[in-house]
Write an enzyme that holds these catalytic residues in place. Sequence first.
Site, PDB file in Angstrom:
ATOM      1  N   ASP A   7       0.853  -1.198   0.000  1.00  5.96           N
ATOM      2  CA  ASP A   7       0.000   0.000   0.000  1.00  5.96           C
ATOM      3  C   ASP A   7       0.884   1.243   0.000  1.00  5.96           C
ATOM      4  O   ASP A   7       1.054   1.902   1.011  1.00  5.96           O
ATOM      5  CB  ASP A   7      -0.901  -0.029   1.249  1.00  5.96           C
ATOM      6  CG  ASP A   7      -1.854   1.137   1.307  1.00  5.96           C
ATOM      7  OD1 ASP A   7      -1.910   1.918   0.342  1.00  5.96           O
ATOM      8  OD2 ASP A   7      -2.571   1.257   2.320  1.00  5.96           O
ATOM      9  N   LYS A  54       0.395   3.727  -2.162  1.00  6.15           N
ATOM     10  CA  LYS A  54      -0.418   4.828  -2.730  1.00  6.15           C
ATOM     11  C   LYS A  54       0.427   5.673  -3.664  1.00  6.15           C
ATOM     12  O   LYS A  54       0.554   6.893  -3.497  1.00  6.15           O
ATOM     13  CB  LYS A  54      -1.053   5.671  -1.629  1.00  6.15           C
ATOM     14  CG  LYS A  54      -2.060   4.898  -0.814  1.00  6.15           C
ATOM     15  CD  LYS A  54      -2.864   5.781   0.091  1.00  6.15           C
ATOM     16  CE  LYS A  54      -3.653   4.949   1.062  1.00  6.15           C
ATOM     17  NZ  LYS A  54      -2.767   4.249   2.053  1.00  6.15           N
ATOM     18  N   ASP A 101       2.891   9.461  -8.552  1.00  6.73           N
ATOM     19  CA  ASP A 101       3.981  10.212  -9.174  1.00  6.73           C
ATOM     20  C   ASP A 101       3.859  10.136 -10.700  1.00  6.73           C
ATOM     21  O   ASP A 101       2.897   9.578 -11.241  1.00  6.73           O
ATOM     22  CB  ASP A 101       5.325   9.637  -8.678  1.00  6.73           C
ATOM     23  CG  ASP A 101       6.351  10.734  -8.466  1.00  6.73           C
ATOM     24  OD1 ASP A 101       6.529  11.562  -9.393  1.00  6.73           O
ATOM     25  OD2 ASP A 101       6.973  10.766  -7.390  1.00  6.73           O
ATOM     26  N   PRO A 109       4.689   8.778 -14.469  1.00 10.74           N
ATOM     27  CA  PRO A 109       4.790   7.362 -14.857  1.00 10.74           C
ATOM     28  C   PRO A 109       6.175   6.764 -14.627  1.00 10.74           C
ATOM     29  O   PRO A 109       6.288   5.651 -14.104  1.00 10.74           O
ATOM     30  CB  PRO A 109       4.433   7.391 -16.353  1.00 10.74           C
ATOM     31  CG  PRO A 109       3.556   8.587 -16.505  1.00 10.74           C
ATOM     32  CD  PRO A 109       4.067   9.615 -15.534  1.00 10.74           C
ATOM     33  N   SER A 130     -10.782   6.826   3.515  1.00  7.35           N
ATOM     34  CA  SER A 130     -11.682   6.553   4.645  1.00  7.35           C
ATOM     35  C   SER A 130     -11.690   7.643   5.713  1.00  7.35           C
ATOM     36  O   SER A 130     -12.563   7.656   6.570  1.00  7.35           O
ATOM     37  CB  SER A 130     -11.296   5.213   5.284  1.00  7.35           C
ATOM     38  OG  SER A 130      -9.913   5.185   5.543  1.00  7.35           O
ATOM     39  N   PRO A 165     -10.654  -0.254   3.711  1.00  4.73           N
ATOM     40  CA  PRO A 165     -10.055   0.023   5.010  1.00  4.73           C
ATOM     41  C   PRO A 165     -10.978   0.930   5.823  1.00  4.73           C
ATOM     42  O   PRO A 165     -11.837   1.624   5.249  1.00  4.73           O
ATOM     43  CB  PRO A 165      -8.770   0.768   4.666  1.00  4.73           C
ATOM     44  CG  PRO A 165      -8.970   1.332   3.310  1.00  4.73           C
ATOM     45  CD  PRO A 165     -10.128   0.630   2.657  1.00  4.73           C
ATOM     46  N   GLY A 181      -6.338  -2.817  10.587  1.00  2.00           N
ATOM     47  CA  GLY A 181      -5.013  -2.663  11.158  1.00  2.00           C
ATOM     48  C   GLY A 181      -5.032  -2.663  12.670  1.00  2.00           C
ATOM     49  O   GLY A 181      -4.914  -3.705  13.320  1.00  2.00           O
TER      50      GLY A 181
END
EC number: 4.1.1.23
Length: 210
Positions: free
Chosen positions: A59, A61, A64, A66, A111, A164, A187
Amino acid sequence: MKRLILALDVYERERALEIAECTADYLWAVKVNWPLIIGSGLGIVTELKQVTGLPVIADLKLADIPNTNGLIARRVFGAGADYVIAHGFTGRDSVKAVMELGETIIVVEMSHPGAREFIQPATDKLIELTNELEPFGVIAPATRPERVSYIRSRLKDGIKILTPGVGAQGGKAGEVLKAGADYIIVGRSIYESENPRESARRLHEEILGV
Ligand code: C5P
């Protein structure tokens, strides 16, 4: 069927391996995020796979250009990650750079409360992008089951929804699965509990009861 993903947001390698090993029976996959990679190094991905035999979701995320997304994703898939999470708002070229290297999960909504500011207004466009690119899945918020239903109603069949926000952020596993989520990501409610295995078992039972 296993539909629980452990968000293993601890720094320490030994603690991470211990928690993953003792909860693995109830998990579909383990998710690693920056805290664990910064704390333990990328090799933790390989070790987690060896110890649990489960898929690992990175994860990161990614958000940026390519070329940079590709440079990062190449190393992470190379370490054994089965899935990499990327932001969609950077545009289709950045997402495609990750998808060319392996299974990708696109963030279409987050979330936390701040997600309402910039991400939620863009969700429709992010769903359109997802339907065009057909990645493995999307990230949607367990804290807002009504948004999960909305996203499910617009998303092409076969694209998975991972949510999540169950537990520490207030989401309820049963509600979000009924709303259309395929997997829940948990988590703190597991790794901060006195008995992580028992917490994972309880969540797994709750999922089976839906
Ligand atoms: O501890 P908790 O169950 O809240 O952990 C949720 C995990 O899911 C964290 O790793 C967090 O970074 C991640 N996540 C999230 N909301 C998103 C995307 C990822 O909470 N939209």
